[in-house]
Every structure is written in structure tokens, then in C-alpha cells.
Design a protein around this motif. Structure first.
Motif, PDB file in Angstrom:
ATOM      1  N   LYS A  68       0.693  -1.208  -0.672  1.00 29.19           N
ATOM      2  CA  LYS A  68       0.298   0.054   0.267  1.00 29.19           C
ATOM      3  C   LYS A  68       1.145   1.078  -0.226  1.00 29.19           C
ATOM      4  CE  LYS A  68      -4.450  -1.880   2.056  1.00 29.19           C
ATOM      5  NZ  LYS A  68      -5.279  -1.865   3.790  1.00 29.19           N
ATOM      6  N   ALA A  69       0.951   2.592  -0.704  1.00 29.00           N
ATOM      7  CA  ALA A  69       1.441   4.083  -1.196  1.00 29.00           C
ATOM      8  C   ALA A  69       0.423   4.387  -0.581  1.00 29.00           C
ATOM      9  CB  ALA A  69       1.838   4.280  -2.025  1.00 29.00           C
ATOM     10  N   ALA A  70       0.995   6.027   0.702  1.00 30.46           N
ATOM     11  CA  ALA A  70       0.230   6.829   0.699  1.00 30.46           C
ATOM     12  C   ALA A  70      -0.657   7.608   0.220  1.00 30.46           C
ATOM     13  CB  ALA A  70       2.065   7.819   1.610  1.00 30.46           C
ATOM     14  N   SER A  71      -0.251   7.009  -1.158  1.00 33.94           N
ATOM     15  CA  SER A  71      -1.482   8.582  -1.910  1.00 33.94           C
ATOM     16  C   SER A  71      -2.965   7.326  -2.017  1.00 33.94           C
ATOM     17  CB  SER A  71      -1.355   8.627  -3.520  1.00 33.94           C
ATOM     18  OG  SER A  71      -0.750   6.775  -3.782  1.00 33.94           O
ATOM     19  N   GLY A  72      -2.343   6.016  -1.023  1.00 35.01           N
ATOM     20  CA  GLY A  72      -4.311   5.321  -1.364  1.00 35.01           C
ATOM     21  C   GLY A  72      -3.913   4.054  -2.080  1.00 35.01           C
ATOM     22  N   ALA A  73      -3.126   4.011  -3.495  1.00 37.56           N
ATOM     23  CA  ALA A  73      -3.052   2.839  -4.497  1.00 37.56           C
ATOM     24  C   ALA A  73      -2.202   1.711  -3.499  1.00 37.56           C
ATOM     25  CB  ALA A  73      -1.427   3.405  -5.300  1.00 37.56           C
TER      26      ALA A  73
END
Length: 699
Positions: free
Chosen positions: A683-688
Motif C-alpha cells: 500500500k502507498a501513502a497515496s492510497g494506491a
């Protein structure tokens, strides 16, 4: 005994009477030589009760119903069959007396003494066409014949009760080891033939008797009749009646004035005691005697082509288990002989032998002597038989199940137990050594001995382990099932056979997926398919392939589960979009400005599942090979953002690997050989976010 008889065709004429002066008497002949029978009648056939004019032929054709007796026409039958009534005395009755002036008066035929008989004119049901001996006393019937071998058909029967007869026959005073060779014609259900089957078509109905030279160029065939069942309660009620009772029944059979018959009708019109003749019998003196040892008729026919043995041999000894059956093997210098072979046991309680067939039945432990007698040679062979407790073999297991994985054993012990053996008599075998192999046997002596082996599972399948006693034909078996378990399951796209995590289809469209089971040689490869919401995506399985159909817009999860191990499963996320509007001419991958968008939302680097936000990635191949104690590290990246979390889920092979995880890395260390499968979610901080499948093959 069937092989001792030939079929219907007879090539030379049968004997019953010499035509006076038509035959030269040879100096010396033997039974194996063919005698000149020119002018002799076809057969001796005497029915003791048929009318002298040959009437009532239907009842006398019984002589022609046996397979080994040739067909005789009604005319010939009338000329051959003679009424005897027991008044033929051998000392005074010649063949000429029976067949007329053209027959020989040098040869005799008849009984050794006068025996009571009865005759009827209307064909009564009882006391018809037979002679008897009071209380079973032996009497004999003799016929002088040319030297040769003959079929003798003895017709006996019970004319007093509704059951069979109890007559015993002996030919020519034959003995086995000083014991008379007595053929028991005891039968049931009114049958009048001997042998276990009591059937006219049974060759046991025919005896083979050899007539040897008496120095005059011919010999004498003698049949002795007796009954040893007089007073035997098991036969008295059904088979026996006193002469006095029979006479009383005759008196009671006188019709009453109204025409009814008040008494018990036996159908006897004349009960012949030869009153007023030199052969008269005192009926009052024998009124309490039992009517028994009945003879209804006799037929004598020569064997057209005799085949004789020159010796008779049987095994010196036999060992039988209690309850076992066997055949006594008789050998000689000639096969397919026509000689009569008879059998006797010195101790039937231990080992009984069928007199006609030689079938042995081991009844009790002990010893006995079995005799096989050749009537032509007048010789016998002796076999010593020992009956021992039944020899058995058994296995301590009838089934064994193996599982071929790292957590299960692949060996087991099998023990065969057996008796009556001082050494290991067990022969072990596997029906398939590639599935289950057998180790060396270890023997333990004792009253119940054992033979123990170790079996080892080699590959998946089913094999049978057999323990066979080498000393007898007895076996015990164990079924071994070797299972290869399912270790992994993966959903792939049918078209390109590549793993998939998610798909997007339009409502109304379909696509096919397939479940790949590992290992390839897994025993149970069956799987089940299910949908989390059949209103969005329906799944129709057919074996390991399933068709997914979009029903309505939304998301659903397709789950594939192993039937062998329900903990092993894989999932597929299905996104169903609305069906395309056919009136909209805009390409689904083209924006309103006409520019083409080559990106596909939700599809990452060949794995699956990213959303439209900033992408994430994971280093490393989808499938990696490691040696035990070696490691591989996967690194997560989020371009344009930063990695927020890394999660690991082991789908199979949990005990095969060790996982060490940090914020951006996953280190996998191999512990045991096998295949492990896991899913790493980044999971990325961007939500991806994205899921990555990884397969670790450990060698």
C-alpha cells in the motif's frame, strides 16, 4: 467316473444269448480281447414284471433313457424285455428257456434262489415289476456271457413308500482290502437310481463289469443284492413295510358294495409266493419280514471298444486340512480308460471319499487309508491321508493409508500369522513395486508363527500386498492407498494460462478461468467454485474450468477451493461494468477530445489489482527457486508517493519458509523442500494498493 464310459455308438453286437452251435468256443480269451458275438442278441434286458407279450412298453423304455444305453425300437424292446417275477433259477434256467429254441442251452441266467415277487395286469402303482428279499437277505442274479466288458444298468426302487430305495449292489464278490465293494443305491423322492444326483442321465446309473474266461470260452456276471438298513429308524418310516402289512393293505383294498375303496390302495392284484409249485414260499413264515433289497430290472450291454489300464496308482500320501476337499488322483499306463474305478476309505469319519467320483472330504483330524480300485484289473492302490487342523494365514491389517508429504510417515509394518509350520512359509508380494515396496521378512516361530515385513510408500496410487502360504494355496491381502496431497492452488486465465488476481468484464459478457492444482500428481484434484454475489458475477464450473458471467455492475469475489484440503484456496476479484450503450459511437478507450488513452485502469505490471491512483511495485520474479537455508528479498516501491505498508499472506507451504518483514522489504528463507505460495500486499501513502503473488520452489 464319467470318463470311464463311452457314448451311444456301439460298434459290435451285444450279448444275451448264444445261437446254438453258431460260435466256436475259443481255448482261452481275456476281457481285453474282443469275443466273437455273431448271432448274439443286442442286449440282455429283463424287466421283472412286464407282461410277456411285451405290452406296457412305455414304462419299460426306461432302459433306453440313459445316455450310454443305445436306442432300442419298440419292436426290439418287445422281443428283448422279459417278465421274470423272480422265478428264474440260475441252476435250471438257460438262455434258451428265455429266448427260444434258437438260443444256447449251455449258458444260464437267473437268481440263486427263488425270491418273492408280484405281478399285475393293470399296471398298479406298488409291488409291480420287482423282486425283493425279506429283511434284506442277500440274493444274486447271474448271467453267463462272452468274455468282455459290459455296461450294467441296475433298476431298483421302493414300491412300498413315497421315497426311494435302500438296495445295495455288489458285483462278482469284489473286495477292497477284504471289505466287500458295495454300491449303495439309497435314494430319495421315489428315485430308483444310485449316485448323488439320482438322475437317469447320470452315468453313475451305469456300472462297468468285466467278465473273464471261466475256461469254457465265456464267464459269469453276477450281481448280489442286499440291504443293511433293516431296523434303521431313519429309513423305517419312509422306506420299509412288512409283508404282513402289505397283505393287509391288499385285503383292505377290496371295493365296498357302493364301489368305494375303504382301504389303503396299493394297486396289488397278485402277490406271488409261487403257491402250488416246487418253489412255493410260506407267506405266513415271512409275514413279519421287511420288504427290502428291491430289484425292478437289469440291462446288460457290452462296451464296444474297451480301453484298459495295466496298473493303478495313487499318491503314497496326502495331507489335508480339516474341512478341505480334494480329488484322489488316479494314474495308470493308459488314459481315458473304460474300466470301472471305485473308491473307499478305511475311516470315513476322518476322511470320507465318494465311491464313484473320488472326491475326498476331510472331516476330522486323524489318519485314514484311501483305496482306489480298478474293476478290470481287480487291483487297488492305497493312499495314506493325514487330516490336520486347518492351516490358515491372516494379516494384522487389511488396509494401510499413506500421505506423501513432509509431515507424514511413509513406512508401516505388516505381520502375517499362521499355524502348522516350523519355518517361514509366507511368500510376500506387492501388486506394484513402484507404489509400495516390500522389505525383508522377519520370522518368529511358535504355535502361531509370524512373518513380519516393512512396506514403504513410493508414489501415489493403490497396491495390494499379498501374503501367500507356499505349502497350501491360501492367501491374505492388505490394500495400501498412497495419497499425494494438494499443496497449492492457483487461478489462471484459460487463454494464456497466466495467473490472475482480478478481471473486469461487462454485464452480459463471459470469460473462462481454470484452477491449477499442484503438485501435478496430486491424488485428488477436484475443486469447487463459488461467487460471493451471484447477482453480480455468476460462476458455472465444469471440472477444473469455470465460466464467469457478468450479471450486473459491481464487484464480486470468485473463490476456488481444493476438495482435498479446504484450507487451500485462491480468489479472483471480478469487477462488472455496465453493458456498453450501442448508441454511443465513442470508443471506450477514447476521450471526448479524440485522444486515445492507452492505459487500462486496474492493471499493473502483469500482476493484478492496482487502482487509478499512483502505482506501486514489488521487485522479484513471480516464481523463484531456492535451496534450503537460502533466501530471497522482495522490495516494495511507490513512485510519486511512499510505501505505507507491506503485508504478507502465506497461502500454502507455511512450514517450508521463514519470513522476515520490514517497512519496505520481505525476506523469505527456505527451511524444507517443497513449494510455498504467498501474496504480498503493498500500500502507498497515496492510497494506491496492489497484491503480488510469489511462488517459492525449494530444492
Amino acid at each position: 467316473m464319467r470318463k470311464h464310459f463311452i457314448k451311444k455308438t456301439f460298434s459290435f453286437i451285444l450279448c444275451a444269448a448264444l445261437v446254438s452251435g453258431s460260435i466256436m468256443v475259443p481255448e482261452k480269451t481275456y476281457a481285453q480281447d474282443s469275443a466273437d458275438t455273431t448271432g448274439w442278441r443286442d442286449t440282455i434286458a429283463l424287466d421283472f414284471g412286464i407282461n410277456g407279450d411285451g405290452s406296457d412298453l412305455d414304462s419299460t423304455m426306461k432302459f433306453n433313457e440313459v445316455e450310454y444305453i443305445p436306442e432300442i425300437s419298440a419292436e426290439d424292446c418287445a422281443a428283448i424285455l422279459k417278465e421274470g417275477h423272480g422265478n428264474y433259477l440260475y441252476e435250471t434256467t438257460t438262455v434258451k428257456d428265455i429266448y427260444g429254441s434258437d438260443a444256447s442251452d449251455s449258458q444260464h441266467i437267473g437268481f440263486d434262489k427263488t425270491v418273492p415277487a408280484a405281478k399285475t395286469t393293470e399296471g398298479g402303482n406298488y409291488f409291480k415289476d420287482w423282486v425283493f428279499s425279506p429283511d434284506g437277505e442277500e440274493y444274486s442274479f447271474s448271467a453267463d456271457l462272452p468274455v468282455g466288458q459290459y455296461y450294467v444298468y441296475v433298476y431298483t426302487g421302493n414300491k412300498t413308500k413315497a421315497y426311494g430305495n435302500t438296495t445295495i449292489v455288489n458285483f462278482d464278490n469284489e473286495f477292497i482290502n477284504e471289505t466287500p465293494l458295495r454300491y449303495d443305491q439309497t435314494s430319495s423322492e421315489s428315485r430308483q437310481f444310485y449316485g448323488n444326483d439320482d438322475n437317469k442321465a447320470n452315468p453313475y446309473c451305469v456300472y462297468v463289469v468285466d467278465v473273464k474266461d471261466n475256461g469254457a470260452g465265456y464267464g459269469t456276471l453276477t450281481a448280489h443284492f442286499s440291504d443293511d438298513t433293516v431296523g434303521n429308524e431313519s429309513y423305517a418310516g419312509s422306506h420299509q413295510i412288512s409283508i404282513g402289512a402289505a397283505l393287509d393293505d391288499i385285503a383292505a383294498d377290496v371295493p365296498a358294495e357302493d364301489g368305494t375303496t375303504p382301504g389303503k390302495a396299493l394297486g396289488i392284484e397278485t402277490f406271488d409266493f409261487y403257491d402250488g409249485t416246487d418253489n412255493a414260499i410260506d407267506s405266513s413264515a415271512i409275514k413279519d419280514s421287511i420288504v427290502t433289497a428291491r430289484l425292478n430290472g437289469i440291462e446288460i450291454i457290452p462296451v464296444s471298444n474297451p480301453v484298459h489300464a495295466t496298473d493303478i496308482k495313487t499318491p503314497e500320501s496326502m495331507i489335508l486340512d480339516k474341512g478341505q476337499t480334494a480329488e484322489l488322483e488316479v494314474t495308470g499306463s493308459v488314459s481315458s480308460i473304460t474300466d470301472r474305478i471305485s473308491y473307499m476309505s478305511s475311516n470315513p469319519q476322518v476322511a470320507d471319499i465318494d465311491m464313484y467320483s473320488g472326491k475326498i472330504t476331510a472331516n476330522e483330524t486323524g489318519t485314514a487309508k484311501l483305496y482306489a480300485y480298478n474293476a478290470y484289473l481287480n487291483e487297488f492302490s492305497v493312499t495314506d491321508v493325514s487330516v490336520i487342523p486347518e492351516r490358515v494365514v491372516s494379516l494384522d491389517k487389511t488396509t494401510v493409508d499413506f500421505v506423501l508429504d513432509d509431515n507424514s510417515t511413509t513406512t508401516a509394518e505388516l505381520t502375517a500369522s499362521f499355524n502348522a509350520a516350523a519355518e517361514d512359509v509366507i511368500e510376500w508380494s506387492s501388486s506394484d513395486d513402484n507404489i509400495v515396496s516390500i522389505g525383508e521378512a522377519a520370522f518368529t516361530a511358535g504355535e502361531t508363527a509370524t512373518s513380519k515385513i516393512t512396506i514403504t510408500a513410493k508414489s501415489a496410487g493403490t497396491a495390494t500386498i499379498t501374503a501367500k502360504r507356499k505349502d497350501i494355496d491360501k492367501t491374505a491381502t492388505c490394500t495400501v492407498n498412497v495419497k499425494m496431497p494438494v499443496s497449492g492452488l492457483e487461478i489462471v486465465d484459460v487463454k494464456n494460462n497466466t495467473p490472475i488476481d482480478n478481471i473486469t468484464i461487462s454485464a452480459g459478457d463471459t470469460t473462462d478461468i481454470k484452477a491449477i492444482i499442484s503438485p501435478e500428481n496430486a491424488t485428488v484434484k477436484d475443486v469447487t467454485f463459488s461467487s460471493s454475489d451471484f447477482n453480480i458475477a455468476a460462476v458455472s464450473p465444469q471440472g477444473d474450468i469455470a465460466t464467469i458471467k457478468g450479471i450486473s455492475a459491481g464487484e464480486a469475489v470468485i473463490t476456488v477451493t481444493s476438495k482435498d484440503n479446504p484450507d487451500i484456496k485462491d480468489t479472483l476479484k471480478v469487477t462488472v461494468t455496465k453493458a456498453a450503450d450501442s448508441s454511443n459511437t465513442t470508443s471506450p478507450n477514447q476521450n471526448n477530445s479524440g485522444n486515445t488513452d492507452n492505459s487500462t485502469p486496474g492493471i499493473g505490471n502483469g500482476d493484478s489489482g492496482a487502482d487509478s491512483k499512483a502505482a506501486v511495485s514489488l521487485s522479484g520474479k513471480k516464481a523463484s527457486s531456492l535451496k534450503v537455508k537460502k533466501s530471497v528479498t522482495f522490495k516494495a516501491k511507490a513512485p510519486g508517493s511512499k510505501v505505507k505498508s507491506v503485508k504478507v499472506k502465506i497461502k500454502s507451504g507455511k512450514k517450508l519458509i521463514k519470513i522476515k518483514k520490514s517497512a519496505k522489504k520481505v525476506k523469505i528463507t527456505a527451511l524444507k523442500k517443497g513449494t510455498a505460495k504467498l501474496v504480498i500486499t503493498v500500500k502507498a501513502a497515496s492510497g494506491a494498493s496492489k497484491k503480488f503473488k510469489r511462488t517459492i520452489k525449494i530444492k
